[in-house]
Scaffold this motif. Structure first.
Motif, PDB file in Angstrom:
ATOM      1  N   ASP A   3       1.014  -1.295   0.065  1.00 57.45           N
ATOM      2  CA  ASP A   3       0.332  -0.237  -0.101  1.00 57.45           C
ATOM      3  C   ASP A   3       0.505   1.145  -0.164  1.00 57.45           C
ATOM      4  N   GLN A  19       4.180   0.613   2.106  1.00 56.03           N
ATOM      5  CA  GLN A  19       4.304  -0.832   2.942  1.00 56.03           C
ATOM      6  C   GLN A  19       6.071  -1.148   2.294  1.00 56.03           C
ATOM      7  N   ASP A 126      -5.378   1.835   9.022  1.00 58.82           N
ATOM      8  CA  ASP A 126      -5.496   2.149   8.047  1.00 58.82           C
ATOM      9  C   ASP A 126      -6.044   3.488   7.881  1.00 58.82           C
ATOM     10  N   GLU A 181     -10.791  -2.539   4.386  1.00 61.13           N
ATOM     11  CA  GLU A 181      -9.263  -1.795   4.039  1.00 61.13           C
ATOM     12  C   GLU A 181      -9.211  -0.720   3.890  1.00 61.13           C
TER      13      GLU A 181
HETATM   14  C1  FRU Z   1      -4.077  -3.334   2.558  1.00 66.74           C
HETATM   15  C2  FRU Z   1      -3.375  -4.086   3.793  1.00 66.74           C
HETATM   16  C3  FRU Z   1      -3.982  -2.995   4.725  1.00 66.74           C
HETATM   17  C4  FRU Z   1      -2.569  -3.161   5.928  1.00 66.74           C
HETATM   18  C5  FRU Z   1      -1.530  -3.362   4.727  1.00 66.74           C
HETATM   19  C6  FRU Z   1      -0.716  -4.506   5.882  1.00 66.74           C
HETATM   20  O1  FRU Z   1      -3.499  -4.087   1.633  1.00 66.74           O
HETATM   21  O2  FRU Z   1      -3.868  -4.798   4.535  1.00 66.74           O
HETATM   22  O3  FRU Z   1      -5.002  -3.302   5.338  1.00 66.74           O
HETATM   23  O4  FRU Z   1      -2.258  -1.987   6.857  1.00 66.74           O
HETATM   24  O5  FRU Z   1      -2.051  -3.795   4.184  1.00 66.74           O
HETATM   25  O6  FRU Z   1       0.628  -4.456   4.920  1.00 66.74           O
END
Ligand code: FRU
Length: 448
Positions: A3, A19, A126, A181
């Protein structure tokens, strides 16, 4: 990477966190926040990792979150993930605050977490933060009813540190999945958009074909009652295979900009063997039509990356095969609204042939990358008199913008050799232009 996180404009530059697992491209691992910055949303420069999983509340992952810039300070709100293997629930998620005054070094707030993990709802994450008048707001993605239904929660705060839940913006009745999410909530052209990535939505005809979706609901919102009143159904934002976990910002030009993770969970694409995995889409500007439909346009700065002209033809039936330089280019096609289009993006390996087509009688636009589950299709009734396609190819990705941006497709593909583009022999167009695109992202060690 997965993300996009902490997207913001700070001291004259756009910052984008993401991420990131620095250890391996083969599996997600424990999330850190990677970091890059850019003056024009195209020439990106990598910066050191901004957030490490080094506190009790985030040691199993510094999960997704967002940024808000106030008083020349960048504040980051994110989810700390903490696993409890073999327990039920097997993890908890707290919301945490961090800040940076130089845009490189980030300090975690010593009073963290700013929102504790609720005992029976371990999936709450999130945070997307914004300010309205003198109050900060945060929307959080959540799963409730024993993990069977997704929803978006609204919180408010006077100081970014002390938060109170003020409403449930919207929730799934089952059809919209078990977890939402990366929620986002913003005003656009007089309406409010609840944008989120639900998990657990069943495929339905041409809709919801990916493992997880990203889409939006348009509605009205009252800051006094904190009530969101939907006026549309949930609509998918993009129709390609690889588009998830979006994040938007309102930038200093008052543009609502969106970026998405250009990938999808559990895909195991071949890049992982080359030591990287995942990428971002081109940043897009959002608009809302009168009939409450989101339009996405590549930001105008895309012109900064445009290279030399490779091909230009007028009133042609079919085209020669135009080889892109460095597997990268922009393709623009204009045709009569009553045309059928077949356009091929191809490489030596058959498995990397992508066909983009428009069937004007049925009003259907299709991207077919072949192989297992290769076809994505949706309705498109062009809003203009002409039929226009704008396509960006970048080594292993294709982004298609139809018309004014009323339909988009974002899909990965994996050419093993040079990439060429060609119009089908019966496809008549008024104009086709192919231009090179320049590489604009420096490597992590900041070489070109
Ligand atoms: C979405 C997600 C989010 C979480 C992150 C973890 O792709 O699952 O909900 O914060 O990725 O890497």
């Amino acid at each position: 990477m997965n993300d996009p996180n902490g997207f913001c404009f700070f001291q004259g530059e756009y910052h984008l966190f993401y991420q990131y697992n620095p250890i391996s491209s083969l599996e997600p691992g424990i999330a850190h926040w990677g970091h890059a910055k850019s003056k024009d949303l195209f020439r990106w420069e990598h910066l050191p990792i901004a957030l490490y999983p080094d506190e009790w509340y985030d040691k199993s992952g510094v999960f997704s979150g967002s940024a808000i810039v106030e008083n020349d300070t960048m504040y980051l709100l994110y989810t700390g993930n903490l696993n409890h293997p073999n327990e039920d629930p097997d993890h908890e998620q707290h919301q945490a605050l961090a800040y940076s005054t130089d845009g490189v070094n980030v300090t975690k707030y010593e009073g963290n977490p700013v929102i504790d993990s609720p005992e029976h709802q371990p999936n709450i994450r999130d945070p997307k933060v914004w300010k309205h008048e003198d109050t900060y707001y945060m929307v959080l993605g959540n799963s409730f009813n024993n993990g069977t239904l997704g929803r978006a929660l609204l919180y408010s705060s006077e100081d970014l540190k002390s938060w109170a839940e003020v409403s449930v913006l919207d929730e799934s009745d089952g059809a919209l999945g078990y977890m939402w999410e990366c929620p986002d909530f913003f005003e656009l052209d007089g309406k409010f958009i609840l944008l989120f990535s639900p998990q657990g939505v069943e495929p339905e005809g041409n809709k919801y074909r990916n493992l997880y979706q990203t889409g939006y609901i348009v509605g009205d919102f009252d800051y006094d009652t904190h009530k969101f009143t939907p006026i549309t159904e949930f609509v998918e934002l993009d129709h390609g295979h690889d588009f998830y976990a979006t994040q938007t910002i309102l930038d200093h030009y008052n543009r609502r900009l969106l970026v998405a993770w250009f990938d999808m969970w559990e895909q195991n694409y071949p890049e992982r063997d080359d030591g990287w995995t995942g990428q971002m889409t081109i940043v897009r500007e959002l608009f809302l039509t009168k009939d409450n439909h989101l339009i996405q346009k590549p930001v105008t700065e895309v012109m900064n990356a445009r290279g030399k002209l490779l091909y230009s033809a007028r009133n042609t039936k079919g085209s020669k095969s135009v080889e892109l330089s460095d597997k990268t280019g922009e393709i623009r096609v204009k045709a009569k609204a009553s045309s059928d289009i077949n356009l091929f993006i191809e490489s030596k390996n058959q498995s990397a042939t992508v066909k983009i087509s428009y069937d004007h009688k049925q009003g259907l636009v299709t991207l077919d990358r072949g192989g297992n589950d290769g076809l994505r299709r949706t309705e498109w009734k062009p809003k203009e008199k002409k039929l226009r396609l704008r396509i960006f190819v970048d080594a292993s990705s294709i982004e298609v913008f139809c018309g004014r941006g009323e339909v988009t497709f974002s899909s990965r593909f994996f050419p093993e050799d040079n990439v060429a583009v060609r119009l089908g022999e019966n496809t008549e167009v008024e104009q086709m232009i192919v231009t090179a695109m320049r590489r604009t992202v420096k490597r992590p060690d900041n070489t070109e």
